[in-house]
Design a protein around this motif. Structure first.
Motif, short mmCIF file in Angstrom:
data_model
loop_
_atom_site.label_atom_id
_atom_site.label_comp_id
_atom_site.label_asym_id
_atom_site.label_seq_id
_atom_site.Cartn_x
_atom_site.Cartn_y
_atom_site.Cartn_z
N ALA A 187 94.41 79.83 63.75
CA ALA A 187 94.46 79.21 62.42
C ALA A 187 95.89 79.11 61.89
CB ALA A 187 93.59 80.00 61.45
N GLU A 188 96.71 80.15 62.14
CA GLU A 188 98.05 80.16 61.55
C GLU A 188 99.16 80.06 62.59
OE1 GLU A 188 98.27 83.53 58.91
OE2 GLU A 188 96.50 82.84 57.77
N SER A 189 98.86 79.43 63.70
CA SER A 189 99.85 79.36 64.78
C SER A 189 100.52 77.99 64.83
CB SER A 189 99.14 79.59 66.11
OG SER A 189 98.15 78.58 66.28
N GLY A 190 100.16 77.12 63.88
CA GLY A 190 100.71 75.76 63.91
C GLY A 190 99.79 74.78 64.60
N LEU A 191 98.70 75.29 65.19
CA LEU A 191 97.77 74.39 65.91
C LEU A 191 96.81 73.67 64.96
CD1 LEU A 191 96.91 76.69 68.92
CD2 LEU A 191 97.95 74.42 69.06
N TYR A 192 96.58 74.31 63.82
CA TYR A 192 95.68 73.71 62.84
C TYR A 192 96.56 73.13 61.73
CZ TYR A 192 92.27 73.66 58.99
OH TYR A 192 91.49 73.29 57.93
N PHE A 193 96.67 71.80 61.71
CA PHE A 193 97.52 71.17 60.71
C PHE A 193 96.75 70.03 60.05
CE2 PHE A 193 98.69 69.87 65.04
CZ PHE A 193 98.41 68.51 65.02
N ASP A 194 97.26 69.61 58.90
CA ASP A 194 96.59 68.55 58.13
C ASP A 194 96.57 67.26 58.91
OD1 ASP A 194 95.94 70.01 55.97
OD2 ASP A 194 97.75 69.51 54.84
N LYS A 195 95.44 66.60 58.84
CA LYS A 195 95.35 65.28 59.45
C LYS A 195 94.32 64.48 58.68
CE LYS A 195 94.31 62.67 63.50
NZ LYS A 195 94.58 62.49 64.90
N SER A 196 94.63 63.23 58.45
CA SER A 196 93.68 62.40 57.73
C SER A 196 92.39 62.30 58.54
CB SER A 196 94.34 61.04 57.45
OG SER A 196 93.52 60.00 57.85
N GLY A 197 91.27 62.49 57.90
CA GLY A 197 89.98 62.45 58.59
C GLY A 197 89.43 63.84 58.87
N VAL A 198 90.33 64.84 58.93
CA VAL A 198 89.85 66.22 59.10
C VAL A 198 89.69 66.81 57.69
CG1 VAL A 198 90.30 68.51 60.04
CG2 VAL A 198 90.96 66.47 61.33
N GLU A 199 88.45 66.82 57.19
CA GLU A 199 88.19 67.28 55.82
C GLU A 199 88.25 68.80 55.77
OE1 GLU A 199 87.08 65.29 53.02
OE2 GLU A 199 87.89 63.65 54.22
N LEU A 200 87.83 69.44 56.88
CA LEU A 200 87.82 70.90 56.93
C LEU A 200 87.95 71.33 58.38
CD1 LEU A 200 87.32 73.46 55.18
CD2 LEU A 200 84.89 73.21 55.68
N GLY A 201 88.83 72.29 58.62
CA GLY A 201 89.04 72.73 60.00
C GLY A 201 88.60 74.16 60.19
N ILE A 202 89.48 75.00 60.78
CA ILE A 202 89.13 76.39 61.09
C ILE A 202 88.82 77.17 59.81
CG2 ILE A 202 90.05 78.56 62.00
CD1 ILE A 202 91.78 76.91 63.90
N GLY A 203 87.76 77.99 59.84
CA GLY A 203 87.53 78.92 58.75
C GLY A 203 86.13 78.91 58.18
N ASP A 204 85.41 77.83 58.34
CA ASP A 204 84.03 77.81 57.84
C ASP A 204 83.09 77.85 59.04
OD1 ASP A 204 81.77 77.40 56.11
OD2 ASP A 204 83.17 76.50 54.68
N ASP A 205 81.82 77.59 58.80
CA ASP A 205 80.86 77.65 59.91
C ASP A 205 80.97 76.43 60.82
OD1 ASP A 205 79.51 80.13 59.36
OD2 ASP A 205 78.92 79.16 57.50
N ALA A 206 81.52 75.35 60.30
CA ALA A 206 81.72 74.15 61.11
C ALA A 206 82.88 73.35 60.52
CB ALA A 206 80.45 73.30 61.11
N ALA A 207 83.51 72.57 61.33
CA ALA A 207 84.55 71.66 60.84
C ALA A 207 83.86 70.41 60.29
CB ALA A 207 85.49 71.29 61.97
N LEU A 208 84.53 69.73 59.38
CA LEU A 208 83.99 68.49 58.80
C LEU A 208 84.98 67.36 59.09
CD1 LEU A 208 82.79 69.86 55.33
CD2 LEU A 208 81.37 69.31 57.34
N LEU A 209 84.48 66.31 59.71
CA LEU A 209 85.34 65.19 60.10
C LEU A 209 84.85 63.90 59.48
CD1 LEU A 209 85.47 65.95 63.95
CD2 LEU A 209 87.02 66.77 62.17
N GLN A 210 85.77 63.07 59.05
CA GLN A 210 85.43 61.76 58.51
C GLN A 210 85.75 60.73 59.58
OE1 GLN A 210 84.31 60.89 55.10
NE2 GLN A 210 83.82 59.14 56.43
N VAL A 211 84.72 60.09 60.15
CA VAL A 211 84.96 59.06 61.17
C VAL A 211 85.02 57.70 60.49
CG1 VAL A 211 84.05 58.01 63.27
CG2 VAL A 211 83.73 60.45 62.88
N PRO A 212 86.12 56.97 60.64
CA PRO A 212 86.22 55.64 60.01
C PRO A 212 85.06 54.74 60.47
CG PRO A 212 88.32 56.30 60.95
CD PRO A 212 87.32 57.31 61.41
N GLU A 213 84.63 53.86 59.57
CA GLU A 213 83.43 53.08 59.85
C GLU A 213 83.58 52.14 61.04
OE1 GLU A 213 81.25 50.51 56.81
OE2 GLU A 213 81.23 52.57 55.99
#
Ligand code: ADP
Ligand code: MG
Length: 334
Positions: free
Chosen positions: A14-40
């Protein structure tokens, strides 16, 4: 190890630089699942590869190099579909809580994750014999995903880079090869440069993302070469219901492969080896000039090695265009 599982996730992932902000990634490491927005207008491409110690990499292998290879081979699958890397997840089975290994491993994932803007968004860790499972997610243009099934009679067959280096690298790393005992270097004194070249070919294959991005709309089919050209081109011909004519003399080899291996063994490595992670694709002859120009701009060498023909299976031709018997071209069948 179970005690510090969350600490491991935090420190090395989580804090090694591998998890970084990216458009479309609504939620990454830390919850029960990641949330991704796939463009239509896109399709989500998913691919997974598992690497098991002693099967896919030597016990003593450098963890950073193993990490790089694990991500590279996954990204190569995305390239083969002409998918843009989106993000990835990581399943780790570890024999123990080896901080040095984890540190080197997570840092080894960083260069490709950064280069391809592909953050780590989740995963799982458990105890057991060392194995690494990566799943990559990519985004394809709806109409330009490159499948294995689109090759047409008359299409030209191209490969990127050079062939056989992956299999030759295994010989260089003193790993057992399925290519048999006679699959060996010409001489035992291989130069340090050649050894380094083969090691890089094995641990740092370059996923052909840029080539695929630029040429997706020109291709009729594609695959990445992970099991040797014959098998992988065979997947294309089978899925497409066609045959292929391969010009054996046109197969591209590296200077190191030419320097260290006999012609027979080079051919064996290219056709029946594995681990090259180059792209093999087909395209209508009319698209070849544009394809080659885009490859130049992507700084990726490409070589036309044959064409798609009616029928089924793969036939070989020599320099003069005369057909070679399959036995002659596939050499010793170990
Ligand atoms: P759960 O118990 O709900 O499966 P975990 O405790 O396994 O969740 O994981 C907690 C969080 O850490 C999750 O968001 C998960 O995706 C993430 N995670 C676990 N292992 C890894 C890993 N190897 N790499 C990246 N993220 C991980
Ligand atoms: Mg949970």
């Amino acid at each position: 190890m179970y005690q510090s599982e969350f600490e491991i996730i935090r420190r090395y992932f989580a804090e090694s630089g591998l998890y970084f902000d990216k458009s479309g990634v609504e939620l990454g490491i830390g919850d029960d699942a990641a949330l991704l927005q796939v463009p239509e207008d896109k399709l989500l491409a998913l691919s997974m590869d598992i690497l098991v110690e002693s099967v896919h990499f030597p016990m003593s292998a450098d963890p950073g190099l193993v990490a790089n290879r694990a991500l590279a081979v996954n990204l190569s699958d995305l390239a083969a579909m002409a998918a843009e890397p989106f993000c990835f997840t990581l399943g780790l089975v570890l024999p123990d809580n080896d901080e040095h290994w984890l540190q080197e491993f997570s840092q080894g994932l960083l260069p490709l994750a950064r280069k391809y803007n592909c953050p780590l968004v989740g995963g799982d860790i458990t105890r057991g014999p060392l194995s690494i499972c990566i799943q990559v997610q990519g985004l394809c243009e709806k109409h330009h995903a490159v499948r294995r099934s689109g090759a047409c009679v008359g299409d030209k067959i191209y490969v990127s880079g050079t062939l056989g280096d992956g299999a030759i690298a295994l010989a260089s790393l003193a790993q057992e090869s399925h290519l048999g005992k006679s699959f060996a270097f010409i001489s035992e004194n291989i130069s340090a440069n050649c050894r380094q070249y083969f090691e890089n070919a094995y641990y740092k294959p370059e996923p052909r993302i840029e080539l695929a991005r630029r040429t997706a709309s020109l291709l009729s089919s594609g695959i990445d070469i992970s099991d040797g050209l014959l098998g992988d081109l065979g997947h294309i011909t089978q899925a497409s219901g066609v045959g292929a004519k391969l010009s054996v003399n046109l197969l591209p080899f590296s200077a190191s492969a030419i320097c260290c291996m006999s012609e027979e063994n080079r051919l064996l490595a290219a056709l029946h080896g594995g681990d090259d992670y180059e792209l093999c694709c087909t395209l209508p002859a009319n698209n070849c000039a544009q394809f080659e120009e885009q490859a130049r701009q992507a700084d990726t060498p490409v070589t036309c090695i044959g064409e798609i023909v009616a029928g089924s299976g793969i036939v070989y031709v020599d320099e003069a265009g005369n057909s070679l018997s399959i036995e002659a071209a596939s050499y010793q069948h170990f």
